[in-house]
Enzyme design. Structure first.
Site, PDB file in Angstrom:
ATOM      1  N   ASP A 136     -57.806 128.304 -35.609  1.00  0.00           N
ATOM      2  CA  ASP A 136     -58.488 127.045 -35.918  1.00  0.00           C
ATOM      3  C   ASP A 136     -59.713 127.315 -36.801  1.00  0.00           C
ATOM      4  O   ASP A 136     -60.468 128.265 -36.547  1.00  0.00           O
ATOM      5  CB  ASP A 136     -58.938 126.399 -34.596  1.00  0.00           C
ATOM      6  CG  ASP A 136     -59.456 124.985 -34.765  1.00  0.00           C
ATOM      7  OD1 ASP A 136     -58.672 124.125 -35.197  1.00  0.00           O
ATOM      8  OD2 ASP A 136     -60.648 124.747 -34.467  1.00  0.00           O
ATOM      9  N   GLU A 142     -55.566 128.124 -40.234  1.00  0.00           N
ATOM     10  CA  GLU A 142     -55.871 126.740 -40.613  1.00  0.00           C
ATOM     11  C   GLU A 142     -57.108 126.868 -41.483  1.00  0.00           C
ATOM     12  O   GLU A 142     -58.231 127.004 -40.995  1.00  0.00           O
ATOM     13  CB  GLU A 142     -56.178 125.869 -39.379  1.00  0.00           C
ATOM     14  CG  GLU A 142     -56.332 124.399 -39.753  1.00  0.00           C
ATOM     15  CD  GLU A 142     -57.661 123.768 -39.360  1.00  0.00           C
ATOM     16  OE1 GLU A 142     -57.877 122.614 -39.723  1.00  0.00           O
ATOM     17  OE2 GLU A 142     -58.490 124.412 -38.706  1.00  0.00           O
TER      18      GLU A 142
HETATM   19  C1  NOJ Z   1     -58.730 121.606 -36.575  1.00  0.00           C
HETATM   20  C2  NOJ Z   1     -57.890 121.005 -35.483  1.00  0.00           C
HETATM   21  O1  NOJ Z   1     -56.573 120.897 -35.930  1.00  0.00           O
HETATM   22  C3  NOJ Z   1     -58.515 119.684 -35.145  1.00  0.00           C
HETATM   23  O2  NOJ Z   1     -57.702 118.929 -34.280  1.00  0.00           O
HETATM   24  C4  NOJ Z   1     -59.889 119.925 -34.551  1.00  0.00           C
HETATM   25  O3  NOJ Z   1     -60.520 118.693 -34.325  1.00  0.00           O
HETATM   26  C5  NOJ Z   1     -60.742 120.767 -35.483  1.00  0.00           C
HETATM   27  N1  NOJ Z   1     -60.048 121.874 -36.063  1.00  0.00           N
HETATM   28  C6  NOJ Z   1     -61.957 121.313 -34.761  1.00  0.00           C
HETATM   29  O4  NOJ Z   1     -61.585 122.323 -33.865  1.00  0.00           O
END
Ligand code: NOJ
Length: 489
Positions: free
Chosen positions: A189, A248
């Site tokens: 993340d 991500e």
């Molecule tokens: C990306 C995640 O996919 C999302 O759902 C989240 O709110 C943010 N990162 C913060 O962790």
């Protein structure tokens, strides 16, 4: 043999909304375990589970209070172990989410920090700068003694200080904990966020969330993050069986994004440039070409993704189920790895009319138009939904989109996905574009051809060969077809 992840189809399970094993209205690990035969039968190679760790759920699990335990809402550590083992028996790999940019405010470290102890694990300052939270509002919150802490997301998600060695050591230990339990990898993340620039410089303008992924912002994509990914890669490589890391990452250009998947860093990065491309032949072709070229420049596979738990479902984004079905055939014919977000195999649209009082997404509280609840509505398993009292209401007209309604029905979206996932393995080798009418795309890989009509009028592609699969009548408006032909190129 090609490493498994280079062309894997990875199914995203949004744990809260996938399947409810204990009947409390919230999805859980035993619910997923019960549905492993469904996932194996669909034909995916792996599942990615969104966070199921102990959490106050301020951002639905992306606010972790204990990285080594399962939230009671989702089950127990024993359930996690059983799920991983049973998935493996079904030949499904398991990827879990890791959230290293921030913890929950309920994490014992942050509680200590609030008491004035070991604040260096977070980013505390006497004065805030002008950074804004991605969810809206200032990125700083003041604590009782007057200092401010940084949170690029919700105030309940304080950013960690990755210059602190204890933070680095702790996360390597967390990785090992889950690798020892048998997971096959991590979706990282905010993989572009952990390292902040020295001095935390002001940006000087507002609307900063809108800059992300489009232009450089000082709080994201700092070069220092790559050292962390290299260290993590060494941890992953110390385990047998090609355990992977998926970034991500939001970077302003495809070239910057490719840096996350250099050979000694993470294995894959989500291709948000593809996700955000409109339903348009020329634009999608340009994104496909640039994605392939930049990934190839670092020897990584491309990934393709159409939907996830943070964006409007693509049936709604593209404006019709017909387009979404065609997009699925386009996506699954491309070289590389593909992500399928739960429910896209049923053709679920975004739920746009959720009553405001049931919406829970923190992003929505600040900007009602960008709420993410509508893509997180629980999956309809049966015509009656299969949920006792789902945490978000399931639209009544989803009865006919349910697994029960589509299972075994020729032409249903579920059967289209099943067939596509089975057949996609026959696409081999490089993508070659062929001339085709305006507003269409035709490419081949080996003997297989994918022909997509993006226009509102039928097209005669003039292709002769065996029709393998089609989202509609071949050549119909907003359709795609797979054929086996002798290539002209
Ligand atoms: C990306 C995640 O996919 C999302 O759902 C989240 O709110 C943010 N990162 C913060 O962790």
């Amino acid at each position: 043999m090609t490493a498994w992840w280079r062309d894997a189809v990875i199914y995203q399970v949004y744990v809260r909304s996938f399947a409810d094993g204990d009947g409390d209205g919230v999805g859980d690990l035993i619910g997923i375990r019960d549905r492993l035969p469904y996932l194996a039968g669909l034909g995916v190679d792996a599942v990615w589970l969104t966070p199921f760790y102990r959490s106050p759920m301020a951002d639905f699990g992306y606010d972790v209070a204990d990285y080594r335990d399962v939230d009671p809402m989702f089950g127990t550590l024993a359930d996690a172990k059983a799920l991983i083992d049973e998935a493996h028996q079904h030949r499904l790999r398991v990827i879990v989410d890791i959230v290293p940019n921030h913890t929950s405010a309920a994490h014992p470290w942050f509680q200590e920090a609030l008491r004035g102890e070991k604040r260096d694990r977070y980013i505390f300052r006497d004065q805030p700068n002008d950074w804004e939270s991605i969810f809206g509002g200032p990125a700083w919150t003041q604590v009782a003694d007057g200092q401010w802490y940084l949170h690029l997301f919700d105030p309940a998600q304080p950013d960690l200080n990755w210059d602190n060695e204890e933070v680095r050591g702790e996360f390597e230990s967390i990785l090992r904990f889950w690798l020892d339990l048998g997971v096959d990898g991590f979706r990282v993340d905010v993989a572009h966020g952990m390292v902040k620039p020295a001095g935390l410089p002001d940006i000087g303008k507002g609307n900063q969330a809108r800059m992300v992924g489009r232009e450089p912002v000082p709080f994201f994509d700092n070069d220092g993050v790559h050292e962390i990914h290299r260290a993590w890669r060494r941890v992953l490589d110390s385990y047998p069986g090609e355990r992977i890391g998926v970034a991500e990452a939001w970077a302003p250009t495809p070239e910057r994004l490719a840096r996350y998947v250099r050979p000694d860093e993470l294995h894959q990065a989500f291709n948000f440039h593809y996700l955000f491309a409109p339903w348009d032949a020329a634009e999608l072709r340009a994104v496909i070409d640039s994605s392939l070229a930049t990934a190839a420049s670092v020897g990584a596979p491309t990934t393709w993704v159409l939907s996830n738990h943070d964006v409007k479902r693509h049936v709604t984004r593209y404006g019709s189920l017909a387009r979404a079905r065609a997009a699925a055939l386009l996506t699954l014919a491309l070289p590389g790895s593909a992500y399928v977000y739960q429910g896209e195999e049923l053709g679920l649209p975004e739920v746009l009319d959720l009553p405001p009082e049931v919406c829970r997404d923190p992003q929505r509280l600040r900007d009602p138009d960008s709420g993410r609840d509508g893509c997180r509505v629980p999956l309809p398993w049966t015509r009656e939904s299969g949920w006792a009292d789902p945490w978000l209401p399931i639209p009544a007209d989803w009865a006919e989109l349910s697994v029960e309604a589509q299972d075994g029905v020729p032409g249903s979206t579920l059967e289209l996905y099943r067939a596509a996932l089975r057949l996609r393995r026959s696409f081999e080798g490089e993508l070659i574009w062929h001339d085709s009418p305006r507003g269409t795309l035709v490419f081949s890989r080996g003997e297989l051809v994918c022909a997509v009509n993006f226009t509102e009028t039928p097209v005669d592609f003039g292709l002769e060969g065996e029709l393998l699969l089609a989202s509609d009548e071949p050549g119909a408006a907003n359709s795609a077809a797979w054929l086996k032909v002798k290539c002209r190129a």
